[in-house]
Design an enzyme around this catalytic site. Structure first.
Site, PDB file in Angstrom:
ATOM      1  N   HIS A 219       0.921  -1.137   0.167  1.00  0.00           N
ATOM      2  CA  HIS A 219      -0.240  -0.063   0.014  1.00  0.00           C
ATOM      3  C   HIS A 219       0.882   1.221   0.125  1.00  0.00           C
ATOM      4  O   HIS A 219       0.312   2.442  -0.232  1.00  0.00           O
ATOM      5  CB  HIS A 219      -0.971   0.009   1.182  1.00  0.00           C
ATOM      6  CG  HIS A 219      -2.350  -0.648   0.893  1.00  0.00           C
ATOM      7  ND1 HIS A 219      -2.293  -2.051   0.765  1.00  0.00           N
ATOM      8  CD2 HIS A 219      -3.501  -0.684   0.829  1.00  0.00           C
ATOM      9  CE1 HIS A 219      -3.179  -2.635   0.407  1.00  0.00           C
ATOM     10  NE2 HIS A 219      -4.255  -1.607   0.645  1.00  0.00           N
ATOM     11  N   SER A 223      -0.146  -0.858  -6.192  1.00  0.00           N
ATOM     12  CA  SER A 223       0.034  -2.139  -7.146  1.00  0.00           C
ATOM     13  C   SER A 223       0.799  -1.521  -8.370  1.00  0.00           C
ATOM     14  O   SER A 223       0.342  -0.226  -8.675  1.00  0.00           O
ATOM     15  CB  SER A 223      -1.192  -2.636  -7.659  1.00  0.00           C
ATOM     16  OG  SER A 223      -1.912  -3.249  -6.567  1.00  0.00           O
ATOM     17  N   LYS A 247     -14.413  -6.696  -9.495  1.00  0.00           N
ATOM     18  CA  LYS A 247     -13.600  -7.557 -10.145  1.00  0.00           C
ATOM     19  C   LYS A 247     -13.046  -8.758  -9.294  1.00  0.00           C
ATOM     20  O   LYS A 247     -13.132  -9.955  -9.899  1.00  0.00           O
ATOM     21  CB  LYS A 247     -12.535  -6.888 -11.118  1.00  0.00           C
ATOM     22  CG  LYS A 247     -11.474  -7.665 -12.025  1.00  0.00           C
ATOM     23  CD  LYS A 247     -10.789  -6.624 -12.613  1.00  0.00           C
ATOM     24  CE  LYS A 247      -9.898  -7.735 -13.807  1.00  0.00           C
ATOM     25  NZ  LYS A 247      -9.033  -7.001 -14.534  1.00  0.00           N
ATOM     26  N   ASP A 248     -12.723  -8.678  -8.255  1.00  0.00           N
ATOM     27  CA  ASP A 248     -12.311  -9.582  -7.465  1.00  0.00           C
ATOM     28  C   ASP A 248     -13.168 -10.504  -6.967  1.00  0.00           C
ATOM     29  O   ASP A 248     -13.132 -11.783  -6.986  1.00  0.00           O
ATOM     30  CB  ASP A 248     -11.681  -8.952  -6.172  1.00  0.00           C
ATOM     31  CG  ASP A 248     -10.079  -8.477  -6.274  1.00  0.00           C
ATOM     32  OD1 ASP A 248      -9.314  -8.969  -7.527  1.00  0.00           O
ATOM     33  OD2 ASP A 248      -9.759  -7.611  -5.514  1.00  0.00           O
ATOM     34  N   GLU A 291       3.947 -33.939  -2.705  1.00  0.00           N
ATOM     35  CA  GLU A 291       2.803 -33.327  -3.223  1.00  0.00           C
ATOM     36  C   GLU A 291       3.210 -32.695  -4.501  1.00  0.00           C
ATOM     37  O   GLU A 291       4.305 -32.249  -4.727  1.00  0.00           O
ATOM     38  CB  GLU A 291       1.958 -32.565  -2.387  1.00  0.00           C
ATOM     39  CG  GLU A 291       1.539 -33.090  -1.293  1.00  0.00           C
ATOM     40  CD  GLU A 291      -0.050 -33.775  -1.375  1.00  0.00           C
ATOM     41  OE1 GLU A 291      -0.154 -34.932  -2.173  1.00  0.00           O
ATOM     42  OE2 GLU A 291      -1.048 -33.166  -1.289  1.00  0.00           O
TER      43      GLU A 291
HETATM   44  C1  HEM Z   1      -0.290 -16.108   1.419  1.00  0.00           C
HETATM   45  C2  HEM Z   1       0.441 -15.929   0.417  1.00  0.00           C
HETATM   46  C3  HEM Z   1       0.160 -14.307  -0.376  1.00  0.00           C
HETATM   47  C4  HEM Z   1      -0.969 -13.435  -0.384  1.00  0.00           C
HETATM   48  C5  HEM Z   1      -2.145 -13.705   0.623  1.00  0.00           C
HETATM   49  C6  HEM Z   1      -0.476 -12.466  -1.175  1.00  0.00           C
HETATM   50  C7  HEM Z   1      -1.243 -11.337  -1.150  1.00  0.00           C
HETATM   51  C8  HEM Z   1      -1.114 -10.193  -2.045  1.00  0.00           C
HETATM   52  C9  HEM Z   1      -2.041  -9.384  -2.372  1.00  0.00           C
HETATM   53  C10 HEM Z   1      -3.619  -9.098  -1.904  1.00  0.00           C
HETATM   54  C11 HEM Z   1      -1.504  -8.465  -3.335  1.00  0.00           C
HETATM   55  C12 HEM Z   1      -2.129  -7.280  -4.110  1.00  0.00           C
HETATM   56  C13 HEM Z   1      -3.038  -7.982  -5.383  1.00  0.00           C
HETATM   57  C14 HEM Z   1      -2.128  -8.589  -6.264  1.00  0.00           C
HETATM   58  O1  HEM Z   1      -1.271  -7.865  -6.779  1.00  0.00           O
HETATM   59  O2  HEM Z   1      -2.539  -9.639  -6.867  1.00  0.00           O
HETATM   60  C15 HEM Z   1      -0.205  -9.045  -3.680  1.00  0.00           C
HETATM   61  C16 HEM Z   1       0.596  -8.281  -4.343  1.00  0.00           C
HETATM   62  C17 HEM Z   1       2.126  -8.763  -4.751  1.00  0.00           C
HETATM   63  N1  HEM Z   1       2.512 -10.030  -4.241  1.00  0.00           N
HETATM   64 FE1  HEM Z   1       1.493 -11.306  -2.836  1.00  0.00          FE
HETATM   65  N2  HEM Z   1       0.735 -12.626  -1.773  1.00  0.00           N
HETATM   66  C18 HEM Z   1       1.049 -13.880  -1.070  1.00  0.00           C
HETATM   67  C19 HEM Z   1       2.294 -14.399  -1.705  1.00  0.00           C
HETATM   68  C20 HEM Z   1       3.089 -13.825  -2.504  1.00  0.00           C
HETATM   69  C21 HEM Z   1       4.541 -14.388  -2.801  1.00  0.00           C
HETATM   70  C22 HEM Z   1       4.919 -15.845  -2.459  1.00  0.00           C
HETATM   71  C23 HEM Z   1       5.162 -13.610  -3.544  1.00  0.00           C
HETATM   72  C24 HEM Z   1       6.408 -13.805  -4.347  1.00  0.00           C
HETATM   73  C25 HEM Z   1       7.586 -14.578  -3.996  1.00  0.00           C
HETATM   74  C26 HEM Z   1       4.344 -12.426  -3.603  1.00  0.00           C
HETATM   75  C27 HEM Z   1       4.670 -11.156  -4.359  1.00  0.00           C
HETATM   76  C28 HEM Z   1       3.922 -10.002  -4.393  1.00  0.00           C
HETATM   77  C29 HEM Z   1       4.377  -9.004  -5.371  1.00  0.00           C
HETATM   78  C30 HEM Z   1       5.637  -8.531  -5.918  1.00  0.00           C
HETATM   79  C31 HEM Z   1       3.126  -8.056  -5.136  1.00  0.00           C
HETATM   80  C32 HEM Z   1       2.854  -6.690  -5.990  1.00  0.00           C
HETATM   81  C33 HEM Z   1       2.332  -6.912  -7.474  1.00  0.00           C
HETATM   82  C34 HEM Z   1       2.249  -5.804  -8.215  1.00  0.00           C
HETATM   83  O3  HEM Z   1       1.647  -4.765  -7.789  1.00  0.00           O
HETATM   84  O4  HEM Z   1       2.574  -5.741  -9.358  1.00  0.00           O
HETATM   85  N3  HEM Z   1       3.081 -12.670  -2.771  1.00  0.00           N
HETATM   86  N4  HEM Z   1      -0.070 -10.207  -2.750  1.00  0.00           N
END
Ligand code: HEM
Lengths: 424, 270
Positions: A219, A223, A247-248, A291
C-alpha cells in the site's frame, strides 16, 4: 499512504462518527480496500491472484482449526483419527477434502501470483520489499504444507518425512545430530508427529502476519500494472471499491467453482494413493514422491547424482534445491532493466516463457520415478533454471532494446488523444 | 558485483549438473537399462464401470450388498475391514436387526468395567470389524481403504481378482530368472507380477446370491470391488449431492458477480 487524490472517509451516521473517533477501523478499511485506495485502472486478471491467495489462507485456517478439534497427533491413532473424521464427524469428509485440496489450490494460486511477478517485473523497486516478504511467505507455505502432509500418518506421510528430514543429515559435521534433534529420534515417530502438528497449527498464523506486512508494504507504492509505468495522475487510477471489489468478487467466484469441482468430484485427484495405507516403517513405498507443488524442486534435488569435487551429491542436491528458491530473494538486484513489464521487453519475455515450460517440465520429472530418462531430462531442465535466474536475467537487460513505453497508464488505455485523456 | 557473483553461482550449479548429466548419459548409452519382466508383462487395470462412477454416481445397493456377501464368505478369511463399524452397514440397506445379527457373528474382546475382565463375546453394532489372523504367505492388507490406496481403485481390484493365469511361456523364455517363486501366483495386474494371495474367486457359484444374479467369477469380482468402493468412501453419495448444490449456487452467484463487475466498469475504459 496513498495518492493525493484519494477520496476521504467522511462518516455520516452518528455511530460511525463515534467509532471513527474511538476506534477508526471503518476508516482503515475504507483506506485499505475501499474507495479511499486508488488503484491503476488497467489491472488484468493476473492481479486477482493476491486476493485469491488471501482467500485460500482463510480457507486453510478455518478448515484446519475444525479438523484439529477431531484429529489426534499420536502416531498410534493418527491414521485412524483422520478416517474417523472422514466417516463419523459431521461433514468431516468435506472439511478434510476442502483442507487437502485447499493446499493444492493455495499453491496453484500462489505460483500464478509469483509468475505474474516474474513477467511484469513486480519485484523491482519500489516494490522489492513486497517481493521479499512474498518469498518469505512462500518458504513458510512450503514448511507448513510439508508438515501438514505428515499428519495423516500414511505411507507417503511417513516416508516423505523420512526423506525431507533426511536432507538435513547431508549438512557436513552437524548434519546427523541436527537430524536427530529435529525429529526427536532417529526416524519419524511420535515425537516428530507431535512437533509437526504443533508447528503446522502455528505457521499459518505466522503466514497471516507476514501477509499483513506484505499488503502493508504494497500500500505504500500501490500496485504496479501491466504497463509497468507508475501512476502519474488521477485518471490513471480508479478507487479500489467498487471497481476492484467487483472484479475480485467475480474472480473469486470463478476460483470457487474450480476449487469446489475438485473438492466434491475429484477430491483424491491430487493426492497419492499410498497415503491411504497406514505408515509402515518396515516397508518402503516403490516411489516416494511429495505433493505436486513440490515436484519442480524435488526434481532439482534428485538431479544431482554425482559428487562434485569434494561436495557429496546429496549435499549438492540440497544446496541447489534451497538455492532454487533463495535466488528469488536477489531478483530485484539481478534484473537491472529499467523497464518492468514483459510487454515491452522482447528478450525477457521470451526467456520468461521458456522458464514457464522449464518449470512445468521439471514438475513432470519430479513426479516421475527416479529413473532414466527422467533424471537426465531434469538435469538439463535444472541447468536452464539456474542459468535463467543467475546468468540470463542479469545480462539480458544489456542485450535487449526495450520497446517504447506509453507515457502513462491513461495513454495506454485511451490512446494518445489529449482530449480523451482530459475527459476520461 | 552481485551480478558477477550470481553468474559464478549459476555456472557452479550448471557445471555440477552437467557433470552428473554427462556421467548419467554415458552409462545410459553404454549400458542401456535392460527390459525386465515387469515392464514388459505388467498390465494396466481392465475397464470397470460402476454405478458410483462420475459426478452423478450413486451406489447400486444391491450390488454393494452382494459384494459384502462375497467379502464375508471369501475375503474375510484373510482380510480385515478395520475402519468399518457394523453400524455403518445400515447405510447399505441393512436394518437394525440384521446389523445386530451380523455383528453377533463376530467374537470381539469387550472390557467389562464391573469385573475388570476382557472377554471375547458377541460383537455389537458399535464395534468395528475385528482383526483377522492369517497364517499363510504374505500379508493380506486391510481392505477398508484399498479402493483409494491403489492406482485404478475398483478397476484394479477387479483386475487382480480376475487376472490370475499361468505364467506365459514366452516370459520364461525371455526372462528365465523371473519364474514365479513357489507359494506365489502369477498375476499380470499386480505390481511385481507375483502375488502372495491365492486366487480367492475360483469357480462360478462360489457364493449363492439371493437376488437371482448369476454368481460368475467376473460378477463376484465386480460386486466385491463395488463394495470396497463403499468401504473406502462411504460418504460418496452425500459428497456428490452436496457438490451439485454447491456448484449450481456458485455458478449462479458468479453470474451475478460478473454482471455486477460489468455494471461497475461500464463506460470505464481499462
Ligand atoms: C499467502 C500468500 C500471499 C498472499 C495472501 C498475497 C497477497 C497479495 C495481495 C492481496 C496483493 C495485491 C493484489 C495483487 O497484486 O495480486 C499482492 C501483491 C504482490 N505479491 Fe503477494 N501474496 C502472497 C504471496 C506472495 C508471494 C509468495 C510472492 C512472491 C514470491 C508475492 C509477491 C507479490 C508482489 C511482488 C506483489 C505486488 C504486485 C504488483 O503490484 O505488481 N506474494 N500479494
Amino acid at each position: 499512504m496513498s495518492f493525493p487524490w484519494a477520496q476521504h472517509y467522511k462518516p455520516s451516521h452518528p455511530l460511525m462518527v463515534y467509532l471513527d473517533e474511538k476506534l477508526p477501523l471503518p476508516r482503515f478499511v475504507y483506506n485499505a480496500v475501499g474507495a479511499g485506495y486508488p488503484v491503476p485502472r488497467n489491472l488484468n486478471y493476473a492481479w486477482n491472484f493476491g486476493v485469491l491467495a488471501g482467500f485460500c489462507l482463510l480457507i486453510q485456517i478455518v478448515t484446519g482449526i475444525v479438523l484439529a478439534m477431531h484429529y489426534a497427533s499420536n502416531a498410534g491413532i493418527a491414521f485412524d483419527s483422520t478416517e474417523h473424521i472422514m466417516r463419523d464427524v459431521n461433514y468431516g469428509w468435506l472439511l478434510r477434502y476442502a483442507h487437502a485440496n485447499g493446499a493444492s489450490a493455495f499453491f496453484a494460486v500462489v505460483y500464478i501470483h509469483i509468475f505474474r511477478g516474474f513477467f511484469y517485473g513486480s519485484y523491482k523497486p519500489p516494490r522489492e520489499m513486497i517481493w521479499l516478504l512474498g518469498v518469505v511467505i512462500f518458504l513458510l507455505m512450503m514448511a507448513t504444507a510439508f508438515m501438514g502432509y505428515v499428519l495423516p500418518w500414511g505411507q507417503m506421510s511417513y516416508w516423505g518425512a523420512q526423506v525431507i528430514t533426511g536432507l538435513f543429515s547431508a549438512i557436513p559435521l552437524i548434519g546427523g545430530a541436527l537430524h536427530t534433534w529435529l525429529l526427536g529420534g532417529f526416524a519419524p515417530g511420535d515425537a516428530a508427529l507431535n512437533r509437526f502438528f504443533s508447528l503446522h497449527f502455528l505457521l499459518p498464523f505466522v503466514i497471516l502476519g507476514v501477509v499483513i506486512l506484505h499488503i502493508w508494504s504494497l500500500h505504500i507504492p500501490g500496485s504496479s500494472n501491466p504497463t509497468g509505468v507508475e501512476v502519474k495522475t488521477e485518471s490513471d487510477t480508479v478507487p479500489f471499491h467498487p471497481y476492484y471489489t467487483a472484479k475480485d468478487g467475480f474472480g473469486l467466484g470463478v476460483f470457487l467453482i474450480l476449487y469446489c469441482a475438485v473438492v466434491f468430484f475429484a477430491p483424491n485427484q491430487f493426492g497419492h494413493p499410498d497415503n491411504y495405507i497406514p505408515a509402515n516403517p518396515m516397508q518402503t513405498p516403490a516411489h516416494i514422491v511429495p505433493e505436486w507443488y513440490f515436484w519442480p524442486f524435488y526434481a532439482i534435488l534428485r538431479a544431482f547424482t554425482q559428487d562434485f569435487f569434494i561436495i557429496p551429491a546429496k549435499l549438492m542436491g540440497v544446496l541447489a534445491m534451497f538455492s532454487a528458491i533463495l535466488v528469488w530473494f536477489f531478483l530485484p538486484w539481478l534484473d537491472r532493466s529499467p523497464v518492468r513489464s514483459g510487454h515491452y521487453r522482447p528478450l525477457h519475455r521470451k526467456f520468461f516463457w521458456v522458464l514457464v515450460i522449464d518449470v512445468l517440465a521439471l514438475g513432470y520429472c519430479g513426479g516421475a520415478p527416479a529413473r532414466e530418462p527422467y533424471v537426465m531430462i531434469s538435469q538439463v531442465l535444472a541447468i536452464y533454471y539456474f542459468l535463467h535466474f543467475l546468468v540470463i536475467l542479469p545480462i539480458v537487460s544489456s542485450l535487449e532494446k526495450p520497446e517504447p513505453l506509453p507515457f502513462s497508464i491513461t495513454e495506454a488505455v485511451l490512446g494518445k488523444d489529449d482530449h480523451a485523456v482530459l475527459t476520461a | 558485483m552481485i551480478r558477477i557473483f550470481s553468474i559464478l553461482v549459476g555456472l557452479f550449479f550448471s557445471a555440477a549438473l552437467l557433470f552428473s548429466f554427462g556421467k548419467g548419459a554415458y552409462s545410459y548409452i553404454s549400458e542401456p537399462p535392460a527390459a525386465t519382466a515387469v515392464n514388459v508383462y505388467h498390465k494396466e487395470p481392465k475397464e470397470l464401470a460402476l454405478a458410483s462412477d462420475g459426478p452423478l454416481g450413486k451406489f447400486d445397493m444391491q450390488q454393494v450388498q452382494r459384494g459384502f456377501q462375497v467379502y464375508t464368505e471369501v475375503c474375510s478369511n484373510c482380510h480385515m475391514l478395520h475402519q468399518v463399524a457394523f453400524r455403518d452397514l445400515k447405510a447399505i440397506g441393512y436394518n437394525d436387526d440384521e446389523v445386530k445379527a451380523i455383528a453377533a457373528k463376530h467374537k470381539i474382546p469387550h472390557y467389562d468395567p464391573k469385573t475388570g475382565e476382557v472377554k471375547n463375546d458377541n460383537g455389537m453394532p458399535t464395534d468395528h470389524f475385528p482383526p483377522v489372523v492369517y497364517g499363510g504367505q504374505g500379508t493380506p492388507p486391510d481392505l477398508s481403504l484399498i479402493a483409494k490406496a491403489r492406482e485404478g481403485g475398483p478397476a484394479y481390484i477387479y483386475s487382480v481378482l480376475t487376472g490370475y493365469q499361468d505364467q506365459p511361456a514366452d516370459l520364461l523364455a525371455k526372462f528365465p530368472d523371473s519364474k514365479t517363486p513357489d507359494g506365489l501366483h502369477y498375476n499380470p495386474y499386480f505390481a511385481n507380477l507375483n502375488i502372495a494371495m491365492p486366487p480367492p474367486l475360483t469357480s462360478d457359484g462360489q457364493v449363492s446370491y439371493k437376488d437371482g444374479t448369476k454368481p460368475t467369477v467376473d460378477q463376484m469380482a465386480q460386486d466385491v470391488a463395488a463394495f470396497l468402493v463403499w468401504t473406502a468412501e462411504p460418504k460418496l453419495e452425500n459428497r456428490h449431492q452436496a457438490g451439485w448444490a454447491v456448484l449450481i449456487f456458485l455458478i449462479f452467484a458468479t453470474g451475478l458477480a460478473y454482471m455486477a463487475y460489468q455494471n461497475v466498469w461500464a463506460g470505464k475504459k481499462h
